[in-house]
Write a protein that holds these residues in place. Structure first.
Motif, PDB file in Angstrom:
ATOM      1  N   GLN A   1       0.819  -1.211   0.000  1.00 51.03           N
ATOM      2  CA  GLN A   1       0.000   0.000   0.000  1.00 51.03           C
ATOM      3  C   GLN A   1       0.854   1.263   0.000  1.00 51.03           C
ATOM      4  O   GLN A   1       0.545   2.226  -0.695  1.00 51.03           O
ATOM      5  N   VAL A   2       1.928   1.277   0.767  1.00 56.14           N
ATOM      6  CA  VAL A   2       2.808   2.452   0.799  1.00 56.14           C
ATOM      7  C   VAL A   2       3.410   2.695  -0.586  1.00 56.14           C
ATOM      8  O   VAL A   2       3.447   3.835  -1.066  1.00 56.14           O
ATOM      9  N   ILE A   3       3.846   1.639  -1.250  1.00 53.74           N
ATOM     10  CA  ILE A   3       4.398   1.782  -2.603  1.00 53.74           C
ATOM     11  C   ILE A   3       3.333   2.333  -3.543  1.00 53.74           C
ATOM     12  O   ILE A   3       3.588   3.259  -4.324  1.00 53.74           O
ATOM     13  N   LEU A   4       2.133   1.782  -3.479  1.00 50.89           N
ATOM     14  CA  LEU A   4       1.043   2.257  -4.326  1.00 50.89           C
ATOM     15  C   LEU A   4       0.722   3.721  -4.040  1.00 50.89           C
ATOM     16  O   LEU A   4       0.519   4.517  -4.967  1.00 50.89           O
ATOM     17  N   VAL A   5       0.678   4.100  -2.777  1.00 51.77           N
ATOM     18  CA  VAL A   5       0.385   5.490  -2.418  1.00 51.77           C
ATOM     19  C   VAL A   5       1.470   6.424  -2.950  1.00 51.77           C
ATOM     20  O   VAL A   5       1.172   7.513  -3.456  1.00 51.77           O
ATOM     21  N   LEU A   6       2.722   6.014  -2.878  1.00 49.26           N
ATOM     22  CA  LEU A   6       3.806   6.848  -3.405  1.00 49.26           C
ATOM     23  C   LEU A   6       3.713   6.991  -4.917  1.00 49.26           C
ATOM     24  O   LEU A   6       3.899   8.093  -5.458  1.00 49.26           O
ATOM     25  N   VAL A   7       3.417   5.895  -5.601  1.00 46.68           N
ATOM     26  CA  VAL A   7       3.239   5.935  -7.062  1.00 46.68           C
ATOM     27  C   VAL A   7       2.074   6.859  -7.411  1.00 46.68           C
ATOM     28  O   VAL A   7       2.161   7.689  -8.322  1.00 46.68           O
ATOM     29  N   PHE A   8       0.992   6.744  -6.657  1.00 46.86           N
ATOM     30  CA  PHE A   8      -0.177   7.605  -6.836  1.00 46.86           C
ATOM     31  C   PHE A   8       0.174   9.070  -6.565  1.00 46.86           C
ATOM     32  O   PHE A   8      -0.195   9.958  -7.327  1.00 46.86           O
ATOM     33  N   ALA A   9       0.886   9.328  -5.477  1.00 47.54           N
ATOM     34  CA  ALA A   9       1.193  10.699  -5.067  1.00 47.54           C
ATOM     35  C   ALA A   9       1.990  11.456  -6.115  1.00 47.54           C
ATOM     36  O   ALA A   9       1.775  12.657  -6.309  1.00 47.54           O
ATOM     37  N   VAL A  10       2.890  10.763  -6.809  1.00 49.68           N
ATOM     38  CA  VAL A  10       3.683  11.437  -7.848  1.00 49.68           C
ATOM     39  C   VAL A  10       3.002  11.389  -9.212  1.00 49.68           C
ATOM     40  O   VAL A  10       3.489  11.991 -10.170  1.00 49.68           O
TER      41      VAL A  10
ATOM     42  N   ARG B   1      -1.008   6.729 -14.069  1.00 49.72           N
ATOM     43  CA  ARG B   1      -2.232   7.286 -13.486  1.00 49.72           C
ATOM     44  C   ARG B   1      -3.436   6.367 -13.605  1.00 49.72           C
ATOM     45  O   ARG B   1      -4.178   6.233 -12.633  1.00 49.72           O
ATOM     46  N   THR B   2      -3.651   5.749 -14.739  1.00 51.37           N
ATOM     47  CA  THR B   2      -4.832   4.884 -14.857  1.00 51.37           C
ATOM     48  C   THR B   2      -4.758   3.741 -13.852  1.00 51.37           C
ATOM     49  O   THR B   2      -5.722   3.457 -13.143  1.00 51.37           O
ATOM     50  N   PHE B   3      -3.604   3.109 -13.763  1.00 53.10           N
ATOM     51  CA  PHE B   3      -3.430   2.003 -12.814  1.00 53.10           C
ATOM     52  C   PHE B   3      -3.479   2.489 -11.361  1.00 53.10           C
ATOM     53  O   PHE B   3      -4.237   1.964 -10.551  1.00 53.10           O
ATOM     54  N   SER B   4      -2.642   3.471 -11.021  1.00 50.99           N
ATOM     55  CA  SER B   4      -2.525   3.857  -9.612  1.00 50.99           C
ATOM     56  C   SER B   4      -3.788   4.540  -9.101  1.00 50.99           C
ATOM     57  O   SER B   4      -4.251   4.249  -7.992  1.00 50.99           O
ATOM     58  N   TYR B   5      -4.391   5.415  -9.893  1.00 47.94           N
ATOM     59  CA  TYR B   5      -5.618   6.071  -9.452  1.00 47.94           C
ATOM     60  C   TYR B   5      -6.748   5.046  -9.360  1.00 47.94           C
ATOM     61  O   TYR B   5      -7.538   5.066  -8.421  1.00 47.94           O
ATOM     62  N   GLY B   6      -6.807   4.152 -10.343  1.00 51.40           N
ATOM     63  CA  GLY B   6      -7.843   3.111 -10.331  1.00 51.40           C
ATOM     64  C   GLY B   6      -7.694   2.161  -9.160  1.00 51.40           C
ATOM     65  O   GLY B   6      -8.684   1.758  -8.545  1.00 51.40           O
ATOM     66  N   ALA B   7      -6.453   1.799  -8.830  1.00 48.29           N
ATOM     67  CA  ALA B   7      -6.222   0.892  -7.699  1.00 48.29           C
ATOM     68  C   ALA B   7      -6.690   1.525  -6.392  1.00 48.29           C
ATOM     69  O   ALA B   7      -7.303   0.848  -5.548  1.00 48.29           O
TER      70      ALA B   7
ATOM     71  N   ALA C   1     -11.674  10.263  -4.859  1.00 47.53           N
ATOM     72  CA  ALA C   1     -10.824   9.361  -5.638  1.00 47.53           C
ATOM     73  C   ALA C   1     -11.441   9.071  -7.001  1.00 47.53           C
ATOM     74  O   ALA C   1     -10.734   9.026  -8.015  1.00 47.53           O
ATOM     75  N   VAL C   2     -12.752   8.885  -7.045  1.00 46.09           N
ATOM     76  CA  VAL C   2     -13.432   8.646  -8.323  1.00 46.09           C
ATOM     77  C   VAL C   2     -13.329   9.890  -9.214  1.00 46.09           C
ATOM     78  O   VAL C   2     -13.025   9.787 -10.405  1.00 46.09           O
ATOM     79  N   ALA C   3     -13.563  11.062  -8.635  1.00 54.19           N
ATOM     80  CA  ALA C   3     -13.467  12.305  -9.416  1.00 54.19           C
ATOM     81  C   ALA C   3     -12.060  12.477  -9.987  1.00 54.19           C
ATOM     82  O   ALA C   3     -11.898  12.858 -11.154  1.00 54.19           O
ATOM     83  N   LEU C   4     -11.053  12.208  -9.177  1.00 54.76           N
ATOM     84  CA  LEU C   4      -9.677  12.330  -9.661  1.00 54.76           C
ATOM     85  C   LEU C   4      -9.390  11.310 -10.756  1.00 54.76           C
ATOM     86  O   LEU C   4      -8.721  11.625 -11.745  1.00 54.76           O
ATOM     87  N   PHE C   5      -9.914  10.094 -10.606  1.00 52.83           N
ATOM     88  CA  PHE C   5      -9.728   9.085 -11.656  1.00 52.83           C
ATOM     89  C   PHE C   5     -10.347   9.561 -12.974  1.00 52.83           C
ATOM     90  O   PHE C   5      -9.735   9.434 -14.041  1.00 52.83           O
TER      91      PHE C   5
END
Length: 138
Positions: free
Chosen positions: A60-69, A73-79, A116-120
Motif C-alpha cells: 500500500q505504501v508503494i502504491l500510495v507513493l506511485v499515486f502521489a507522484v 495514473r490509470t493504474f494507480s488512481y484506479g487501484a 478518488a473517483v473524481a480524480l480518476f
C-alpha cells in the motif's frame, strides 16, 4: 477554469488523498492487530492475520507513493478507487448504523471515495504529475 487552476486543484486533491491513504497504510506497521481485526470482524476473513500486515502495508505504501507522484495514473488512481470502494462496501452495515459511535466516523470514507473517483475521471487533466511531465516532453 483555466488549465493552471484545474491542474493545481487536481494536485491538491491527489496529495490530500495520498495523505489519507498513507495514514491508513502506515497503520499496518504501527497497529497490525487493527489490520487483523478489520479483516476478521468486518469481512469474515479469518485467514488474514497480523503477520500479513507488513506485507500489505508495504504494498500500500508503494502504491500510495506511485499515486502521489502521478505515475501510471490509470493504474494507480484506479487501484486506490478500488481499495477505497472495497472498504466502503465492506463497511455498509456500519454506515447504515451511523447513529452509533464510531460508525458515524466511517462516513469519512464516502467523500474520500468520491474524491478518488473524481480524480480518476479527470486523471488526464492532472498535469503536475510524472505522467503529465512525460506527456509534455513527448
Amino acid at each position: 477554469m483555466t488549465n493552471l487552476k484545474l491542474a493545481a486543484s487536481l494536485t491538491i486533491l491527489r496529495l490530500t488523498i495520498a495523505a489519507f491513504f498513507g495514514a491508513w497504510a502506515s497503520l499496518k506497521f504501527y497497529r497490525p492487530e487493527w489490520f487483523e481485526n478489520v479483516f476478521t470482524n468486518m469481512y469474515g476473513l479469518d485467514f488474514v492475520t497480523r503477520d500479513l500486515s507488513a506485507y500489505v502495508g508495504t504494498a500500500q505504501v508503494i502504491l500510495v507513493l506511485v499515486f502521489a507522484v502521478g505515475l501510471w495514473r490509470t493504474f494507480s488512481y484506479g487501484a486506490l478507487v478500488l481499495m477505497q470502494g472495497a472498504g466502503v462496501l465492506g463497511s455498509l452495515p456500519n454506515l447504515m448504523n451511523y447513529t452509533n459511535y464510531p460508525n458515524n466516523l466511517m462516513w469519512a470514507a464516502v467523500p474520500a471515495l468520491g474524491a478518488a473517483v473524481a480524480l480518476f475521471i479527470m486523471r488526464h487533466d492532472d498535469a503536475f504529475t510524472v505522467d503529465g511531465w512525460r506527456a509534455r516532453r513527448a
